[in-house]
Every structure is written in structure tokens, then in C-alpha cells.
Enzyme design. Structure first.
Site, PDB file in Angstrom:
ATOM      1  CB  CYS A  32      -0.852   0.064   1.270  1.00 13.37           C
ATOM      2  SG  CYS A  32      -1.787  -1.600   1.424  1.00 13.37           S
ATOM      3  NE  ARG A  72       4.239   1.726  -1.665  1.00 14.46           N
ATOM      4  CZ  ARG A  72       5.321   0.998  -1.652  1.00 14.46           C
ATOM      5  NH1 ARG A  72       6.366   1.279  -2.170  1.00 14.46           N
ATOM      6  NH2 ARG A  72       5.139  -0.012  -0.656  1.00 14.46           N
ATOM      7  CD1 TRP A  75      -1.683  -5.091  -3.012  1.00 16.36           C
ATOM      8  CD2 TRP A  75      -2.547  -4.156  -4.815  1.00 16.36           C
ATOM      9  NE1 TRP A  75      -1.746  -6.100  -4.092  1.00 16.36           N
ATOM     10  CE2 TRP A  75      -2.393  -5.481  -5.068  1.00 16.36           C
ATOM     11  CE3 TRP A  75      -3.198  -3.260  -5.772  1.00 16.36           C
ATOM     12  CZ2 TRP A  75      -2.680  -6.068  -6.319  1.00 16.36           C
ATOM     13  CZ3 TRP A  75      -3.635  -4.085  -6.894  1.00 16.36           C
ATOM     14  CH2 TRP A  75      -3.536  -5.415  -7.260  1.00 16.36           C
ATOM     15  CG  ASN A 102       3.153  -0.908   2.871  1.00 20.06           C
ATOM     16  OD1 ASN A 102       2.365  -1.893   2.337  1.00 20.06           O
ATOM     17  ND2 ASN A 102       4.120  -0.594   2.349  1.00 20.06           N
ATOM     18  N   GLY A 103       1.935  -3.438   4.836  1.00 18.88           N
ATOM     19  CA  GLY A 103       2.586  -4.764   5.380  1.00 18.88           C
ATOM     20  C   GLY A 103       1.586  -5.913   5.556  1.00 18.88           C
ATOM     21  CD  GLU A 112       5.976 -16.152 -18.547  1.00 13.31           C
ATOM     22  OE1 GLU A 112       5.011 -16.395 -19.076  1.00 13.31           O
ATOM     23  OE2 GLU A 112       6.247 -14.788 -18.060  1.00 13.31           O
ATOM     24  CE  LYS A 166       6.302 -11.731 -19.531  1.00 14.42           C
ATOM     25  NZ  LYS A 166       5.300 -12.517 -18.845  1.00 14.42           N
ATOM     26  CD  GLU A 211       4.054 -10.252 -22.553  1.00 18.26           C
ATOM     27  OE1 GLU A 211       2.983  -9.963 -22.570  1.00 18.26           O
ATOM     28  OE2 GLU A 211       4.448 -10.925 -21.516  1.00 18.26           O
ATOM     29  CG  HIS A 268       8.751 -35.304 -32.921  1.00 13.77           C
ATOM     30  ND1 HIS A 268       8.657 -36.662 -33.310  1.00 13.77           N
ATOM     31  CD2 HIS A 268       9.353 -35.538 -31.514  1.00 13.77           C
ATOM     32  CE1 HIS A 268       9.063 -37.639 -32.415  1.00 13.77           C
ATOM     33  NE2 HIS A 268       9.665 -37.010 -31.295  1.00 13.77           N
ATOM     34  CE  LYS A 308      -0.417  -6.191 -15.287  1.00 10.59           C
ATOM     35  NZ  LYS A 308       0.677  -7.255 -15.451  1.00 10.59           N
TER      36      LYS A 308
END
Ligand code: F6R
Length: 609
Positions: A2, A27, A74, A100-101, A482, A486, A489, A505, A604
């Protein structure tokens, strides 16, 4: 993750705090609030939703005063609604706090405080701290905060005000960032520099287990044993834009570097004492459901789907379950055989991906229990799932997913350990062995990040390539997918991930002297087979970049470039091995002049089909 802001001085505290919160919106942005000491009384305004909602509220009903605290949230514990937003107050409303935490032992502390007669207004872990401070308060706010944080396990950066000490802010930190900005007769507090850069560039960074009292007249800092601590102020040279990205040139790079902490967060509070097992807190999923499960479908999109594939390897390795993985966009239109003994798991950063949500709803209609791995607390998938494992990776702003992926893999390891233990398919010793290594990963991720300069140099050799293969086997096959995703994209360089054994193959026909082949070849059961695949690609002239285990001399003879990573258990190696792949894609994209945080044609969160 946060954002917190606090101010004491001669300025209008509401204005300073609100501006600071807007600077920290990256944040967290699901709810926000401020508390000021206004005419000797604490007044709080808070509101769910974006910060603009709070700003409109403050425009209608402004607060006046020169000392206050603010927060942009958050969510981690509890829905992102108004009662759960910060600041939180004690029973009397005379102490207010922003945090925050994550407080790991909050349930235990909450039960004890309830028994002592405290009343709670939210479901957050943070509110516990306000009540603990109330409990210990005997006229000295700093002393009460010191005692309160000594009871708390976990991570915190807090700022506290009290009506009875109307001229001071007390702040404390452990494992969550907190910076104090120094002005003339005024102090600014924030979880991150951008919030205060408009007013001052002279700052001190509070260290773990330090606590400070700030008044117009000065600042005093102590450790938790009440010994005075002296700090030399630093001067921030960043522009505001640089500061928002923590000094990194993009959010993606910042998020890559946040992975050690994001991984610590996914483990936080979930490991049982003595590494004997895990506690996932999925109250709505009975252990009996886990025991009677016959099959799991893991359903998700893109990077989250590759994490899900990694989950399949983990679950099949450690349990007797049959696991199928599918893209949500396919799963929802198939006719999968779903029933009460089939568990559907969705994996999602945003919790809003349209196809994944539709798959979840289809599964529920057919009577399946649904467990989801979700980063955004309060998102639709979070709310509609029967059981949720939050990844606590914090907001991911860069379009390309990085820290969410490693956190998802971490959550999948925890889920595997949980299932393996409930179904009696993992020995205690094995569980302890995996957990011990899991806990060592944040530090190993930190070590891998040190390869960035080498990766950047390798990227300079290959950034003009036309096409690339990423090869892996077993646990590292999803990682090959993956790595290729990356690269394509963010750099628009054509790349495909393949299971290495599939090369002959068909795809091997593509390899020539121009072709880049990135191979995941760390130590493990499939090592020799990977070496054979590398030799095959090399014999066709392919240019090999290998990810290998530190100390593996053999690879140097076969690959043109080798990036070494620390050794770990083979089943955990994707969490380490993906880091150089992220950095490699990053540097290639940079050299190709791409807009890394906002790649073309991508959004996103994909909330439409
Ligand atoms: C790739 C990426 C996407 C997402 C996918 C799923 O870097 O970010 O492939 O992983 O769109 O999104 P979530 O996880 O929000 O469901």
C-alpha cells in the site's frame, strides 16, 4: 503493498497528504483514506474505490489541520471496502494508524484483544495494531507503539497519530519501506519517495526495527530497545518520474527486482512452525473436499496459464492426482467432465480476466469446488471462488507479468504441499525439505538478479535475431513457454517455447546459423536429455544461450553463452530460472527500442472475451 503518507508542519496537511497519495497510487488503488488532528480531535475520511473518490469527498467535507496521515490501499486481508480502508482507529477513535505490510499473527492477536474487550470495525490485520497501541497507551505514544509492534510478527510500516499527543507522529518499520522527508520545521513520511519529492529531497530511510517521533521541532529515532539511533540524511537526485519507478527505468524492471520481496510475501504467515506444513487459510474448502478430489483442472490465460502448467508438474510429482491444464478460452467451450470430485483451480493476477471468470462460473454451475490463485484482492474471481490463495505480489503495473508469475508458482508449491499433506501423500520429511528450500528462494532470487549486466551483454549479441526457440523439459517446459512469451510480447521478436524432446518432430527444420535457441538446462533428472537437445540444435548451427546451474563447466563447451543460476530443488527451479529469461527479454526489447511497459496491442487486464 500500500502507500502511506504522513505530515507534520505548518502546511495544510490534507493537501500535502492527498497530493502524496496521488503520487503513490501505483502502490495500491482499491480504497484510500486520511486522518487529521482537526481542532484537537481526530477526524477520518475514507472511501473504497479510486483515490479520486476520496478527493471528491474531501472537497465536499474538507479537513483542517497541520498534522495527519493518509493511505492508499492494495487489499491483502479483507475486501477493498470502506470499513477495511485505512486509517484505522482504536475503540475510542482517539488513535489513528495507517499500515503497509502484513501482520502474520493477526488472528491470534485479534482473539486476545477481543477477549480483552476491544471492538473491531474491519477485517484487516492492520486494525490490530491500533488496538494494541490503545492497550499499551499510558501517555507516551512512542512507547505504546514500541510495545505494540513488539507483539506483531510480520511486516509493517506504520504512521500513528493520537489526540492526546496532538503535535507528534510516531512511525515504525520492519520489512516494509518507510522514508522520512526533512523540511524546515516540518516532516514528511511516505512508503515511497515520490510522495514527498515535491517538498524536499533530504530524506532518511528508516531501518528495520526502528521507531521515530516526529514533531515540528525535531525528530528522534530509536531502536526497539529504546537506544537512540542517528541517521545521516541522503539527497535524492531522481526526477519525479524516476522516483515513481523506484529509480528503475520502467515498471517492468522494478517489478522484476521486487520478486525477492513478492516471494517472501507469498510465504509470509503460511509456513507452520518447524516447517511441518502449510496453512493456506482456505476455510471454505473442507479438508474432506481435498481428500475426495479425483482430478484437478487448472484453468487460466497467458503467463498465468504457464504458472498453472508448472502447477500440474508439481501436483503430479507429489500427489496421486490427475491434473489437466487448459487455456480458459478453450476450457469454457469444451465439454470437460466436471463433477463434485473435480476441483477447478483458476490462476490470475488481475482476477478479472473474462475467459477465466467464465470458466470459473461454468465450473461452479456444474457443482465443482473452485480454488483460485489471485493477486488482486476483492476482484471478481477472488469473490466468486470457494477458496483463494492470494499471492500478495503487490500491484503489477508493467503489462508483461513478472512478479505475479513467480508468486503464482510459489502459491502453487504451497498448494501442492497442502494437498500432499492432507491426502497423506507427502512424508513429513519431504514437506520439511521442500519448505526449507522454498524459504531459501528469496535470497537465491536476489543472487540471480545480479546477472543482469551479463544478460544485458548477451542481449546485445542477439537482439537482431529474427526468431528464437525456448527449450525446456519437465518442470522447466512451462518456463520455456513463459520465456518465449516474455520475449515476443515486449520485444516483438518472434519466439516459440517447446518441450525440448519435441524438436525433432518438426521445429528443428527451422534452425540455421541465424537462429537463437534459449535452453533451460539446470541440474536435475532431465539434464542429460536437455544436453542432447542442445547438441542437436548446435549441430544445425543454432546459436545457443543456456541457463545452467552454477559450477556446471560442461555447458560452457556446448553453449555460446551460459547464464548461471544458484542450485535449488528441480521442482523449484522454474522460480529461479525464469528470472534471467525476464531480464533477457527486457534487454532485447530495450535494444530494439520498444515501449516496454506498454507493449503494442496489449492491455494489462483482458476483461473482454
Ligand atoms: C503476459 C501477461 C498475460 C496475462 C494474462 C492473464 O505477460 O501478462 O499473458 O498473464 O492476460 O491475466 P491474469 O493473470 O490477470 O488473468
Amino acid at each position: 503493498m500500500c502507500g502511506i503518507v504522513a505530515y507534520v508542519g505548518d502546511r495544510d496537511a490534507q493537501e500535502v497528504i492527498l497530493k502524496g497519495l496521488f503520487r503513490l497510487e501505483y502502490r495500491g488503488y482499491d480504497s484510500a483514506g486520511v486522518a487529521l488532528i482537526d481542532g484537537g480531535k481526530i477526524s477520518v475520511r475514507k472511501k473504497e474505490g479510486k483515490l479520486s473518490g476520496l478527493a471528491a469527498m474531501l472537497a465536499r467535507e474538507p479537513l483542517k489541520g497541520h498534522i495527519g496521515i493518509g493511505h492508499t490501499r492494495w487489499a491483502t486481508h479483507g475486501e477493498p471496502d470502506t470499513p477495511n480502508s485505512h486509517p484505522h482507529t482504536d475503540c475510542s477513535g482517539r488513535i489513528a494508524l495507517v499500515h503497509n505490510g502484513i501482520i502474520e499473527n493477526y488472528l491470534e492477536l485479534r482473539v486476545a484483544l477481543l477477549e480483552e474487550g476491544h471492538r473491531f470495525s474491519s477485517q484487516t490485520d492492520s486494525e490490530i495494531l491500533a488496538h494494541l497501541i490503545e492497550k499499551y497507551y499510558a501517555g507516551d505514544l512512542l512507547e505504546a507503539v514500541r510495545k505494540a509492534v513488539s507483539d506483531a510478527e510480520g511486516a509493517y510500516a506504520i504512521a500513528v497519530i493520537s489526540e492526546r499527543n496532538p503535535d507528534e507522529i510516531v512511525v515504525a518499520r520492519k520489512s516494509s519501506p518507510l522514508v522520512i522527508g526533512m523540511g524546515e520545521g516540518e516532516y514528511f513520511v511516505a512508503s515511497d519517495v515520490p510522495a514527498l519529492l515535491e517538498y524536499t529531497n533530504r530524506v532518511i530511510y528508516l531501518n528495520d526495527n526502528e521507531i521515530a517521533r516526529l514533531t515540528r521541532g525535531g525528530m528522534s529515532i530509536y531502536d526497539l530497545g529504546m537506544r537512540r539511533v542517528e541517521h545521516t540524511p541522503s539527497t535524492i537526485e531522481w526526477t519525479l518520474e524516476q522516483a515513481e519507478k523506484g529509480g528503475y527505468e520502467t515498471f517492468m524492471l522494478k517489478e522484476i527486482y521486487e520478486q525477492p520481496d513478492a516471494f517472501r510475501n507469498v510465504l509470509r504467515g503460511r509456513i507452520l512452525p518447524g516447517n511441518n506444513g502449510v496453512n493456506l487459510g482456505m476455510e471454505k474448502i473442507a479438508e474432506e473436499t481435498i481428500r475426495s478430489m479425483e482430478k484437478i483442472f487448472i484453468v487460466s490465460c497467458g503467463t498465468a496459464c504457464y504458472a498453472g502448467m508448472g502447477g500440474r508438474y508439481l501436483l503430479e510429482y507429489h500427489t496421486d492426482l490427475s491434473v489437466e491444464v487448459d487455456y480458459s478460452s478453450e476450457f469454457r467451450y469444451r465439454n470437460p467432465k466436471l463433477g463434485r470430485n473435480t476441483l477447478v483451480m483458476t490462476v490470475t493476477q488481475s482476477g478479472e480476466t473474462a475467459d477465466t471468470l467464465a470458466s470459473l462460473r461454468m465450473a461452479k454451475e456444474k457443482g465443482c469446488p473452485v480454488v483460485s490463485i489471485v493477486n488482486v484482492v476483492g476482484s471478481t474471481i477472488d469473490r466468486e471462488s470457494d477458496g483463494v490463495i492470494h499471492t500478495y505480489a503487490g500491484p503489477e503495473i508493467g503489462v508483461a507479468s513478472t512478479k505475479a508469475y513467480t508468486a503464482q508458482l510459489g502459491a502453487l508449491v504451497l498448494f501442492t504441499l497442502y494437498v500432499g499433506s492432507v491426502r497423506g501423500q507427502m512424508e513429513e520429511e519431504e514437506i520439511r525439505r521442500v519448505i526449507a528450500e522454498l524459504c531459501a528462494l528469496p535470497e537465491k532470487i536476489e543472487r540471480v538478479l545480479r546477472v543482469e549486466a551479463q544478460v544485458a551483454a548477451i542481449a546485445r549479441k542477439y537482439y537482431r535475431a529474427k526468431s528464437a526457440f525456448y527449450l525446456g523439459r519437465g518442470f522447466n517446459y512451462p518456463n520455456a513457454l513463459e520465456g518465449a512469451l516474455k520475449l515476443k510480447e515486449i520485444s516483438y521478436l518472434h519466439a516459440e517455447g517447446y518441450p525440448a524432446g519435441e524438436m525433432k518432430h518438426g521445429p528443428i527444420a527451422l534452425i540455421d546459423k541465424e537462429f537463437l535457441v534459449v535452453c533451460l538446462c539446470t541440474k536435475g533428472e532431465k539434464y542429460d536429455k536437455m544436453i542432447s537437445s542442445i547438441r542437436e540444435a548446435e549441430a544445425r548451427g543454432g546459436r545457443i544461450v543456456a541457463i545452467g546451474t552454477e559450477g556446471d563447466r560442461n555447458l560452457k563447451d556446448i553453449a555460446e553463452d551460459v547464464i548461471f543460476v544458484p542450485e535449488t530443488l528441480e521442482e523449484l527451479s522454474p522460480i529461479i530460472n525464469v528470472i534471467p529469461l525476464q531480464l533477457f527479454a527486457y534487454h532485447i526489447a530495450r535494444l530494439r527500442g520498444c515501449d516496454i511497459d506498454k507493449p503494442r496491442n496489449l492491455a494489462k487486464s483482458v476483461t473482454v472475451e
